[in-house]
Scaffold this motif. Structure first.
Motif, PDB file in Angstrom:
ATOM      1  N   UNK A   1       0.843  -1.209   0.000  1.00  0.00           N
ATOM      2  CA  UNK A   1       0.000   0.000   0.000  1.00  0.00           C
ATOM      3  C   UNK A   1       0.872   1.252   0.000  1.00  0.00           C
ATOM      4  N   UNK A   2       0.467   2.225  -0.816  1.00  0.00           N
ATOM      5  CA  UNK A   2       1.095   3.557  -0.823  1.00  0.00           C
ATOM      6  C   UNK A   2      -0.014   4.576  -0.660  1.00  0.00           C
ATOM      7  N   UNK A   3       0.136   5.525   0.243  1.00  0.00           N
ATOM      8  CA  UNK A   3      -1.005   6.413   0.486  1.00  0.00           C
ATOM      9  C   UNK A   3      -0.595   7.797   0.958  1.00  0.00           C
ATOM     10  N   UNK A   4      -1.511   8.725   0.761  1.00  0.00           N
ATOM     11  CA  UNK A   4      -1.416  10.066   1.359  1.00  0.00           C
ATOM     12  C   UNK A   4      -2.775  10.424   1.923  1.00  0.00           C
ATOM     13  N   UNK A   5      -2.782  11.142   3.019  1.00  0.00           N
ATOM     14  CA  UNK A   5      -4.049  11.617   3.567  1.00  0.00           C
ATOM     15  C   UNK A   5      -3.951  13.118   3.833  1.00  0.00           C
ATOM     16  N   UNK A   6      -5.120  13.758   3.900  1.00  0.00           N
ATOM     17  CA  UNK A   6      -5.140  15.201   4.138  1.00  0.00           C
ATOM     18  C   UNK A   6      -6.384  15.566   4.942  1.00  0.00           C
ATOM     19  N   UNK A   7      -6.301  16.715   5.568  1.00  0.00           N
ATOM     20  CA  UNK A   7      -7.494  17.237   6.247  1.00  0.00           C
ATOM     21  C   UNK A   7      -7.762  18.590   5.617  1.00  0.00           C
ATOM     22  N   UNK A   8      -8.741  18.633   4.729  1.00  0.00           N
ATOM     23  CA  UNK A   8      -8.940  19.822   3.899  1.00  0.00           C
ATOM     24  C   UNK A   8     -10.010  20.756   4.449  1.00  0.00           C
ATOM     25  N   UNK A   9     -11.144  20.202   4.868  1.00  0.00           N
ATOM     26  CA  UNK A   9     -12.272  21.067   5.221  1.00  0.00           C
ATOM     27  C   UNK A   9     -12.834  20.839   6.615  1.00  0.00           C
TER      28      UNK A   9
END
Ligand SMILES: NC(=O)c1ccc[n+]([C@@H]2O[C@H](COP(=O)([O-])OP(=O)(O)OC[C@H]3O[C@@H](n4cnc5c(N)ncnc54)[C@H](O)[C@@H]3O)[C@@H](O)[C@H]2O)c1
Length: 378
Positions: free
Chosen positions: A212-220
Motif C-alpha cells: 500500500x502507498x497512500x497520502x491523507x489530508x485534512x482539507x475542510x
C-alpha cells in the motif's frame, strides 16, 4: 457457552442490537422484514436513543431495553448480537459476545487495530461462530455474479480497479457525536466511509493486497483524522487498485463508484445520491464489444428474485438473510470474519504508509492501531 450457534434452524433466531444510533435503524428495518429473526432486546447507554430507535419501526415499541451489554448478553443469551456502537467499542463487545456463544453482525470496521481484528477472526475460526460484517457493498445486486465470472476467468486477466467514495459530511454530522472523526474511536474518511468499498474492490479483483502507498489530508472538516485519503494498492496477482475516499464533498451528493478492468471486459457500478447504476461490457470471441447489463439483471432475478433488488435499498436486509442462512447451513457469510480482518489490515497499512511516507508491505507484520496516527496533522 450461554448463546447458541445452531447448525439446524427451525425456530426464529434471537437477536439483540447493541447501539441504537443511525445505522441501527437499518438493522431494525431489516430484522422486521425477515421471518427467521426475532428481536429480543436493544442496548444503549442512552435510553432516549433506544426509545427513538424502537419508535422508528412499527411493532417494536415494547422491546426490552438494557443499558449494559454484558447483562443483556448474559440474560437474553441471543443467537445473534448486532454490534452497532462506535467503532472503538467493536472489539470489546464482539469478543465478549463470542466468548458467550453468540454469532455476530458486526459493523465495519471490525476493530481499530490489526491485532484486535486478528483476535476476533481467530476466535470465530476456533468457535465456529459466524461473523457477518456490515460490508454493505458485497450485498448489492449483481456484484456477486460479476465477481464469480471474474474469478472463473471469463474476463481474462484483471489489470486494475478504481474506487471513489465521495461521501460528504458537514460539521453538524461530526459534532453530532464526540467519537466521530477521532483516531481512537472512528478514524477518518478512509476508515469509516471507505473501508467497505476497499473490501469490495479487492474482493471483485480476486486477489490479496501485498503493498500500500497512500497520502491523507485534512482539507475542510474540523476533525482529528483525515477527511480525504488517496491510496494505491498492489495486489498479489500484479494488478493495481486506486482508492479515493473523502467526506470533504457536498453532503447532499453522496457518490460511490467502483470500476474493475480486465483483458476481456470491464465493470463500473455505483451509487449516486442513493440511485444504483451499473454497466458491464465484455468482448465477444469475434472481437466485438457487448453490453452485458441485461444478462446480469436476468441472471440475478433468476437466482435471487425481487429480494436481491430490495437489497439495493437496504443492503442490511441481505446481510441478515445471509447470516441467518450461514448459521443454518454452517457456512461462511458472504462478508465474513476474514473480510473484516483483511480490510482492517489493508486500511491500517494505508494509514501506516501515509504516516511513514513510503509504501508498506501487506499484510502488516507488526501491530498497527488507528491511535498510532494521533498527532499526524499537528
Ligand atoms: N455498514 C454501514 O453502512 C454503516 C453505516 C453507518 C455506520 N456504520 C458503523 O456503525 C457504527 C455506529 O455508527 P452510527 O453512525 O450508527 O453511530 P451513532 O453514534 O449514531 O450510534 C451509536 C450508538 O451507540 C451507543 N453507545 C455508545 N456506547 C455504548 C455502549 N457502551 N453500549 C451500548 N451502546 C452504546 C450510543 O449511545 C449511540 O446511540 C460505527 O462503527 C459505524 O462505522 C456502518
Amino acid at each position: 457457552m450461554a448463546g447458541n450457534s445452531n447448525t439446524s434452524v427451525s425456530t426464529p433466531l434471537s437477536v439483540i442490537i447493541i447501539g441504537c444510533g443511525r445505522v441501527a435503524e437499518k438493522h431494525l428495518k431489516a430484522i422486521s422484514k425477515l421471518k427467521g429473526l426475532e428481536l429480543k432486546a436493544v442496548v444503549d447507554v442512552n435510553p432516549d436513543s433506544a426509545k427513538r430507535l424502537l419508535g422508528s419501526v412499527k411493532g417494536f415499541a415494547d422491546t426490552k431495553f438494557y443499558n449494559d451489554y454484558k447483562q443483556a448478553i448474559d440474560e437474553v443469551k441471543p443467537s445473534i448480537v448486532s454490534v452497532t456502537v462506535p467503532s472503538g467499542l467493536h472489539f470489546q463487545i464482539a469478543k465478549y459476545a463470542m466468548e458467550h456463544g453468540c454469532n455476530l453482525l458486526l459493523e465495519k470496521p471490525m476493530t481499530m487495530s490489526v491485532s484486535e481484528a486478528r483476535e476476533i477472526f481467530e476466535l470465530s475460526k476456533k468457535t465456529g461462530l459466524k461473523i457477518a460484517m456490515g460490508h454493505i457493498y458485497r450485498y448489492l445486486p449483481i456484484v456477486g455474479l460479476v465477481r464469480e465470472d471474474i474469478a472463473e476467468g471469463k474476463y481474462g486477466k484483471v489489470t486494475h480497479g478504481t474506487i471513489y467514495v465521495r461521501w460528504g459530511h458537514d460539521e453538524a454530522y461530526y459534532s453530532s457525536a464526540a467519537w466521530r472523526g477521532t483516531w481512537k474511536s472512528d478514524g477518518g474518511a478512509l476508515m469509516n466511509q471507505t473501508i467497505h468499498a476497499i473490501d469490495l474492490l479487492v474482493w471483485l479483483m480476486g486477489s490479496e493486497p501485498e503493498e500500500a502507498s497512500a497520502m491523507i489530508a485534512r482539507r475542510l472538516r474540523n476533525i482529528e483524522a483525515e477527511d480525504l485519503g488517496m491510496a494505491v494498492l498492489r495486489l498479489e496477482n500484479g494488478s493495481l487498485a486506486q482508492i479515493e475516499g473523502t467526506t470533504a464533498t457536498i453532503p447532499s451528493k453522496h457518490t460511490a463508484e467502483f470500476s474493475v478492468f480486465c483483458e476481456k471486459g470491464q465493470l463500473s457500478m455505483g451509487l449516486d445520491s442513493g440511485k444504483p447504476h451499473i454497466s458491464v461490457y465484455g468482448i465477444k470471441p469475434d472481437g466485438k464489444t457487448k453490453k452485458l447489463n441485461g444478462y446480469y439483471i436476468r441472471k440475478q432475478f433468476k437466482t435471487g428474485g425481487l429480494f436481491s433488488y430490495k437489497c439495493a435499498l437496504n443492503p442490511h436486509l441481505g446481510i441478515y438473510k445471509d447470516l441467518f442462512e450461514s448459521i443454518s447451513e454452517n457456512r461462511n457469510p458472504i462478508a465474513d470474519a476474514y473480510a473484516g480482518f483483511s480490510s482492517v489490515d489493508t486500511l491500517l497499512g494505508i494509514y501506516k504508509s501515509a504516516k511513514e511516507g513510503h509504501p508498506v508491505k501487506l499484510p502488516l507484520s507488526d501491530d498497527f492501531n488507528s491511535v498510532d496516527m494521533t498527532g499526524f496533522f499537528d
